[in-house]
Write an enzyme that holds these catalytic residues in place. Structure first.
Site, PDB file in Angstrom:
ATOM      1  N   ARG A 129       0.836  -1.211   0.000  1.00 31.22           N
ATOM      2  CA  ARG A 129       0.000   0.000   0.000  1.00 31.22           C
ATOM      3  C   ARG A 129       0.866   1.254   0.000  1.00 31.22           C
ATOM      4  O   ARG A 129       0.439   2.289  -0.519  1.00 31.22           O
ATOM      5  CB  ARG A 129      -0.916   0.000   1.207  1.00 31.22           C
ATOM      6  CG  ARG A 129      -2.022  -1.004   1.050  1.00 31.22           C
ATOM      7  CD  ARG A 129      -2.930  -0.999   2.238  1.00 31.22           C
ATOM      8  NE  ARG A 129      -4.104  -1.785   1.955  1.00 31.22           N
ATOM      9  CZ  ARG A 129      -4.899  -2.298   2.890  1.00 31.22           C
ATOM     10  NH1 ARG A 129      -4.623  -2.088   4.161  1.00 31.22           N
ATOM     11  NH2 ARG A 129      -5.948  -2.998   2.559  1.00 31.22           N
TER      12      ARG A 129
ATOM     13  N   LYS B 295     -18.074 -16.418   2.254  1.00 32.30           N
ATOM     14  CA  LYS B 295     -19.530 -16.249   2.297  1.00 32.30           C
ATOM     15  C   LYS B 295     -20.117 -15.776   0.979  1.00 32.30           C
ATOM     16  O   LYS B 295     -19.632 -14.812   0.397  1.00 32.30           O
ATOM     17  CB  LYS B 295     -19.875 -15.194   3.347  1.00 32.30           C
ATOM     18  CG  LYS B 295     -19.638 -15.637   4.759  1.00 32.30           C
ATOM     19  CD  LYS B 295     -20.095 -14.515   5.634  1.00 32.30           C
ATOM     20  CE  LYS B 295     -19.926 -14.806   7.089  1.00 32.30           C
ATOM     21  NZ  LYS B 295     -20.163 -13.582   7.861  1.00 32.30           N
TER      22      LYS B 295
ATOM     23  N   GLY C 118      -8.024  -7.705  -1.083  1.00 36.60           N
ATOM     24  CA  GLY C 118      -8.275  -8.612   0.024  1.00 36.60           C
ATOM     25  C   GLY C 118      -7.541  -9.928  -0.125  1.00 36.60           C
ATOM     26  O   GLY C 118      -6.366  -9.959  -0.478  1.00 36.60           O
TER      27      GLY C 118
ATOM     28  N   GLY D 241     -13.255  -4.126  -0.286  1.00 35.64           N
ATOM     29  CA  GLY D 241     -14.633  -3.638  -0.237  1.00 35.64           C
ATOM     30  C   GLY D 241     -14.899  -2.545  -1.258  1.00 35.64           C
ATOM     31  O   GLY D 241     -15.964  -2.513  -1.881  1.00 35.64           O
TER      32      GLY D 241
END
Ligand code: AMP
Length: 396
Positions: free
Chosen positions: A35, A198, A354, A377
């Site tokens: 990052r 999920k 992620g 996200g």
């Protein structure tokens, strides 16, 4: 798109929102500086122009006040190494000390502010707090794609104090351009690979993608909700018991839209969630009691790899198994290999941030794909068609 390329920063002070939320070990060593390196081109452009740079970021999840372990002072020396010059530090992101340090900053100098989230006003999107931050620079630059989906003080609210002086940094611009390549007129066959734990987290994206893709591959923990919905036995595999109808409706929608939905046909199963577990292979829907599926099996690898290798556009979000454990990373690695092969053959491949980005980095394959997003996200929300507050604030 309003990017830093459009102006000269000579004699100006640029207040840049970066995402330096890097992982630190117990001795405050940075374990992954991606990052930070991703923000360097924007910082260097401004310094080379003859501007000064004031950097602001969050780190971790402090509870709304200063906490030693979340202090950004721990990254000053590494940032200085990366930039090849000493970076100054302000131990409060607002107030008299920060203002005087920012004011005294000369051409080509860099100041890093203390963690924005030491003020609860940051995440609340507080206007007064944003205004205090805005006093530190002449021009606002947002290069923090990872937090662009949040309407925080430093990512969105602050932009109103720079009505004619707000720009995207290079990282933000690249992220948006690469996401657009996937969303608009992507060359076909277009394959989306979805994995992770999920299905509920990714449902909106999956539904949106059904209008765009030719193939939808579903692996990872979320595949067991589909297997259970289909009437199979899944042992103790991960399942979202309240999402069985949702899984069936996705299968139906895919069929109606002519999308080829590929689910695992076999699985690596284990008698415990551990790298030391006993393992075996089981057909999908035939996992014995007390066993759990932790990776896709060899037949599935062949099936998925063939489709991926023949694709011209690939979006990958979520691992195929518990890649953090050596025993269960084979499926994810095989899919990474297939994505690399397709990319080598001219496909455009975008890896959602992620865990898929972490997996590709773990395999040392970051350069073998077209683009690895820094946003988890944020990328999902952008792809779902939502307007990101951090993007809107610059465009308005
Ligand atoms: P997500 O954050 O939803 O993208 O999920 C990523 C996580 O899913 C990773 O930590 C993986 O270890 C985990 N995962 C992938 N496959 C499985 C599986 N079959 N069972 C349990 N966890 C899984």
């Amino acid at each position: 798109m309003k990017t830093v390329d459009q102006i000269s920063f000579s004699g100006k002070k640029a207040l840049i929102r970066v995402d330096f939320n890097v992982p630190l070990d117990e001795n405050y060593n940075i374990t992954d500086d991606n990052r930070m390196t991703a923000a360097l081109p924007t910082i260097k452009k401004i310094l080379n122009d003859g501007g000064a740079v004031i950097l602001m970021s969050h780190l971790g999840r402090p509870k709304g006040g200063p906490e030693e372990k979340y202090s950004l002072k721990h990254i000053v020396s590494h940032l200085s190494d990366l930039l090849g010059q000493q970076v100054q530090f302000a131990d409060d992101c607002i107030g008299a000390a920060a203002e005087s340090k920012a004011k005294a900053l000369g051409k080509g100098e860099v100041l890093l502010l203390e963690n924005l989230r030491f003020y609860k006003e940051e995440e609340k999107g507080d206007k007064d707090f944003a205004e205090k931050l805005s006093k530190l620079g002449d021009i606002y630059v947002n290069d923090a794609f990872g937090t662009a989906h949040r309407a925080h003080a430093s990512t969105a609210i602050i932009a109103q104090f720079f009505p004619n002086a707000k720009y995207f940094g290079y990282l933000m611009a690249a992220e948006l351009q690469n996401a657009e390549k996937i969303l608009n007129n992507a060359p076909k066959p277009f394959t989306a690979i979805m994995g992770g734990s999920k299905v509920s987290d990714k449902i909106e994206l999956i539904e949106k993608l059904l209008d765009k893709v030719d193939n939808l591959i579903i692996g990872g923990g979320m595949a067991y909700t589909f297997a259970k919905a289909d009437g199979g036995t899944i042992g103790t595999s991960l399942v979202e018991a309240d999402k069985l109808d949702l899984a069936l409706s996705l299968v139906k929608k895919a069929k109606e839209k002519g999308v080829t939905l590929l689910l695992p046909v076999d699985n690596v199963i284990a008698d415990a969630f551990s790298n030391d577990a006993k393992t075996d292979i089981a057909k999908t829907g035939k996992i014995p009691d007390n066993w759990m599926g932790l990776d896709i099996g060899p037949e599935t690898i062949k099936l998925f790899s063939k489709v991926v290798e023949e694709s011209k556009t690939i979006l990958w979000n979520g691992p195929m198994g518990v890649f953090e454990m050596e025993k269960f990373l084979v499926g994810t690695k095989a899919i990474a290999d297939a994505v690399a092969t397709a990319t080598d053959n001219g496909a455009f491949s975008l890896i959602g941030g992620g865990d898929s980005a972490a997996a590709v980095a773990k395999f040392g394959m970051t350069d073998d794909v077209s683009y690895v997003s820094t946003g988890g996200g944020a990328l999902l929300e952008y792809m779902e068609g939502k307007e990101l507050p951090g993007v809107k604030a610059i465009n308005d």
